[in-house]
Write an enzyme that holds these catalytic residues in place. Structure first.
Site, PDB file in Angstrom:
ATOM      1  CD  GLU A  88      -5.296  -1.152  -0.919  1.00 12.64           C
ATOM      2  OE1 GLU A  88      -5.616  -1.825   0.074  1.00 12.64           O
ATOM      3  OE2 GLU A  88      -5.976  -0.187  -1.333  1.00 12.64           O
ATOM      4  CG  ASP A 116      -2.014   1.013   1.165  1.00 11.22           C
ATOM      5  OD1 ASP A 116      -2.199   1.611   0.089  1.00 11.22           O
ATOM      6  OD2 ASP A 116      -2.702   1.206   2.190  1.00 11.22           O
TER       7      ASP A 116
END
Length: 382
Positions: A118, A23
């Site tokens: 992500e 992320d």
């Protein structure tokens, strides 16, 4: 991190997948700070500063003041008077995203993108012979920093649920590993608000049941959860036990991108409804851009004070061109319903009939966590 009671000293456990969740840290805002040195170290919000603007992303400096994505810009400015608003540059974000995803695919073909910034990676096979899942995550983070000038956080674990929790544990620029035997203890310590899909309102409903942490949640029987949480109950039951063996699914198609807002006070006048719709349209379009989506159908959802739901949709012969057209189509759908018989407590807007292979659902996912034990497990050390 503190080791769980069943920690394996060798770091080697067979029969488990090795999943990494990557992320990027405050992605949009970090790109803006990277490209404009004057913004570095300052509280930055990506989004419009106008009265109807919405924060699409906030830098960590802004987050210390309570500024968050999806927040109305007027509220963000009140929380942080020094906040600097910058307009989004989605073409730049997409270009950086392509760099990042190329790095991912250099280590495994099993990449499930959730959004521009992500993704899940299944590195069980260790295609490049790196030697451990943790080492792969470290190398990926190093390459992202070297090639993009940005930082990423990573979670490494034996399932997707835990890997996602782990990536958020040591943000920003952090790494967290949850090994087999540690998952249940890790989840037990977490506030339930940290569980994906719970959120502040869900946490409030759990608090009414005396549930504040994963350890509290695991004590609630499944039938009781079903009474209070309906379709989400099975997910919560398994999540409290750190169970999730969904596979990483490359190029998993997504059917729609949307968002909705429940109002503190029911609204029923045309001007107030149009203003709320403009906020929602801006928020949803930021998600559309983040997901790299293109779609032809716009759907408006209204829920009245007596919980009756109305939906209206319009489809184009081509993809919706941008935020302005998306918002305009939403307004047309709304205007066709005015005046309303009752005030509205909830409004939502969705883009569907997607034309690209948009993947994953990120923070907006309603996916249930799988219960099976699966197969195809490998023996790469953590």
């Amino acid at each position: 991190m503190e080791q769980g009671p069943d920690h394996v000293d060798s770091g080697f456990v067979s029969g488990f997948r090795k999943i990494i969740h990557i992320d990027m840290d405050a992605f949009y805002a970090s790109v803006e700070q990277r490209d404009n040195p004057d913004l570095r170290g300052r509280p930055v919000a990506v989004g419009g500063s106008a009265a109807r603007g919405v924060v699409a992303a906030a830098s960590y400096e802004a987050r210390t003041f309570g500024v968050r994505s999806a927040m109305p810009s007027t509220r963000a400015a009140r929380l942080c008077p020094a906040l600097v608003f910058v307009p989004p540059r989605f073409d730049v974000y997409r270009a950086v995203s392509r760099q990042i995803h190329e790095i991912f695919r250099d280590y495994t073909a099993l990449v499930e993108p959730l959004s521009l910034d992500e993704a899940y990676l299944d590195v069980t096979a260790d295609d490049r012979g790196v030697g451990s899942a943790t080492r792969i995550a470290t190398r990926i983070r190093q390459r992202i920093a070297a090639q993009t000038g940005l930082t990423a956080s990573a979670g490494v674990s034996y399932n997707k649920f835990l890997a996602k929790l782990a990536s958020d544990q040591n943000k920003p620029d952090g790494l967290c590993v949850i090994r087999p035997g540690e998952g249940a203890a890790f989840v037990a310590r977490l506030p339930v608000a940290r569980f994906h899909g719970v959120g502040p309102r869900g946490a409030e409903r759990m608090a009414a049941l005396g549930v504040a942490t994963g350890a509290d949640l695991v004590q609630i029987p499944l039938d009781v959860l079903r009474v209070h949480f309906g379709a989400q109950a099975d997910y919560l039951y398994r999540a409290a036990r750190a169970i999730d063996l969904r596979r990483v699914e490359p190029d998993r198609p997504r059917k729609s991108v949307g968002g909705e807002r429940t109002f503190d006070i029911d609204i029923g006048t045309g001007p107030a409804l149009r203003a709320a719709l403009a906020d929602i349209a801006a928020l949803v379009w930021a998600r559309v851009e983040k997901a790299g989506a293109r779609g032809r159908t716009v759907t408006l959802k209204l829920r009245s004070a007596d919980f009756q739901t109305i939906t209206r949709a319009r489809s184009l012969p081509r993809a919706v061109a941008g935020l302005d057209e998306f918002a305009a189509l939403g307004r047309e759908l709304l205007d066709a319903l005015l005046p309303l018989r009752q005030p509205v407590r909830l409004m939502g807007l969705t883009l569907s009939a997607l034309e690209t292979a948009v993947v994953g659902t990120g923070a907006d996912s309603d996916d249930a966590i799988g219960a099976g034990l699966g197969d195809g497990q490998g023996a790469l050390p953590f």
